[in-house]
Design a protein around this motif. Structure first.
Motif, PDB file in Angstrom:
ATOM      1  N   GLN A   1       0.829  -1.210   0.000  1.00 34.21           N
ATOM      2  CA  GLN A   1       0.000   0.000   0.000  1.00 34.21           C
ATOM      3  C   GLN A   1       0.861   1.257   0.000  1.00 34.21           C
ATOM      4  N   LYS A   2       1.935   1.247   0.765  1.00 32.91           N
ATOM      5  CA  LYS A   2       2.847   2.392   0.819  1.00 32.91           C
ATOM      6  C   LYS A   2       3.522   2.616  -0.538  1.00 32.91           C
ATOM      7  N   ALA A   3       3.950   1.518  -1.176  1.00 34.31           N
ATOM      8  CA  ALA A   3       4.598   1.629  -2.488  1.00 34.31           C
ATOM      9  C   ALA A   3       3.613   2.127  -3.537  1.00 34.31           C
ATOM     10  N   TRP A   4       2.364   1.643  -3.497  1.00 36.13           N
ATOM     11  CA  TRP A   4       1.351   2.073  -4.469  1.00 36.13           C
ATOM     12  C   TRP A   4       1.020   3.558  -4.274  1.00 36.13           C
ATOM     13  N   SER A   5       0.878   4.005  -3.023  1.00 38.45           N
ATOM     14  CA  SER A   5       0.556   5.416  -2.786  1.00 38.45           C
ATOM     15  C   SER A   5       1.702   6.314  -3.242  1.00 38.45           C
ATOM     16  N   TYR A   6       2.959   5.886  -3.048  1.00 37.84           N
ATOM     17  CA  TYR A   6       4.098   6.659  -3.549  1.00 37.84           C
ATOM     18  C   TYR A   6       4.102   6.684  -5.073  1.00 37.84           C
ATOM     19  N   PHE A   7       3.736   5.566  -5.696  1.00 40.13           N
ATOM     20  CA  PHE A   7       3.666   5.470  -7.157  1.00 40.13           C
ATOM     21  C   PHE A   7       2.654   6.471  -7.707  1.00 40.13           C
ATOM     22  N   ILE A   8       1.525   6.608  -7.035  1.00 41.01           N
ATOM     23  CA  ILE A   8       0.492   7.550  -7.463  1.00 41.01           C
ATOM     24  C   ILE A   8       0.915   8.988  -7.176  1.00 41.01           C
ATOM     25  N   GLN A   9       1.385   9.266  -5.957  1.00 42.47           N
ATOM     26  CA  GLN A   9       1.738  10.628  -5.549  1.00 42.47           C
ATOM     27  C   GLN A   9       2.907  11.199  -6.336  1.00 42.47           C
ATOM     28  N   SER A  10       3.828  10.375  -6.745  1.00 37.48           N
ATOM     29  CA  SER A  10       5.000  10.874  -7.465  1.00 37.48           C
ATOM     30  C   SER A  10       4.728  11.114  -8.949  1.00 37.48           C
ATOM     31  N   GLY A  11       3.554  10.707  -9.426  1.00 37.62           N
ATOM     32  CA  GLY A  11       3.210  10.936 -10.819  1.00 37.62           C
ATOM     33  C   GLY A  11       3.713   9.876 -11.769  1.00 37.62           C
ATOM     34  N   GLN A  12       4.258   8.805 -11.257  1.00 37.69           N
ATOM     35  CA  GLN A  12       4.768   7.750 -12.115  1.00 37.69           C
ATOM     36  C   GLN A  12       3.646   7.016 -12.839  1.00 37.69           C
ATOM     37  N   ILE A  13       2.440   7.095 -12.303  1.00 41.54           N
ATOM     38  CA  ILE A  13       1.303   6.449 -12.958  1.00 41.54           C
ATOM     39  C   ILE A  13       1.046   7.078 -14.328  1.00 41.54           C
ATOM     40  N   TRP A  14       1.244   8.415 -14.410  1.00 42.57           N
ATOM     41  CA  TRP A  14       1.031   9.094 -15.700  1.00 42.57           C
ATOM     42  C   TRP A  14       2.101   8.684 -16.707  1.00 42.57           C
ATOM     43  N   ALA A  15       3.307   8.508 -16.258  1.00 38.46           N
ATOM     44  CA  ALA A  15       4.370   8.039 -17.151  1.00 38.46           C
ATOM     45  C   ALA A  15       4.061   6.634 -17.653  1.00 38.46           C
ATOM     46  N   LEU A  16       3.499   5.787 -16.797  1.00 37.31           N
ATOM     47  CA  LEU A  16       3.123   4.440 -17.208  1.00 37.31           C
ATOM     48  C   LEU A  16       2.018   4.477 -18.260  1.00 37.31           C
ATOM     49  N   ILE A  17       1.014   5.302 -18.035  1.00 36.00           N
ATOM     50  CA  ILE A  17      -0.114   5.385 -18.975  1.00 36.00           C
ATOM     51  C   ILE A  17       0.342   5.949 -20.314  1.00 36.00           C
ATOM     52  N   VAL A  18       1.093   7.052 -20.293  1.00 31.38           N
ATOM     53  CA  VAL A  18       1.571   7.661 -21.534  1.00 31.38           C
ATOM     54  C   VAL A  18       2.498   6.703 -22.271  1.00 31.38           C
TER      55      VAL A  18
END
Length: 80
Positions: free
Chosen positions: A51-68
């Motif tokens: 959960q901590k790793a997922w929340s950091y993944f979302i908060q740091s904006g890496q999710i947008w890099a994954l989607i793009v």
């Protein structure tokens, strides 16, 4: 008995003369339980860590890099 076990473990090394990493050869011959016994767990809360790793993944904006990256990769794959 010990000498025989050592000879069995090191017997295949003669065929791996060209191998540059002798530690990999050594570790491949060790029994798997030796690695299990050597582990030390400092924080057994696996769900909390995920959960901590997922929340950091979302908060740091890496999710947008994954989607793009997935979208751009899909279009590049379609062009080839």
């Amino acid at each position: 008995m010990v000498v025989n076990a050592i000879q069995i473990m090191t017997g295949s090394w003669a065929t791996l003369v060209h191998s540059s990493d002798s530690l990999a050869v050594l570790f491949s011959k060790l029994p798997m339980w030796s690695f299990v016994l050597a582990q030390q767990v400092s924080d057994p809360n696996l769900i909390g860590q995920a959960q901590k790793a997922w929340s950091y993944f979302i908060q740091s904006g890496q999710i947008w890099a994954l989607i793009v990256g997935a979208i751009v990769g899909y279009f590049i794959r379609g062009m080839v």
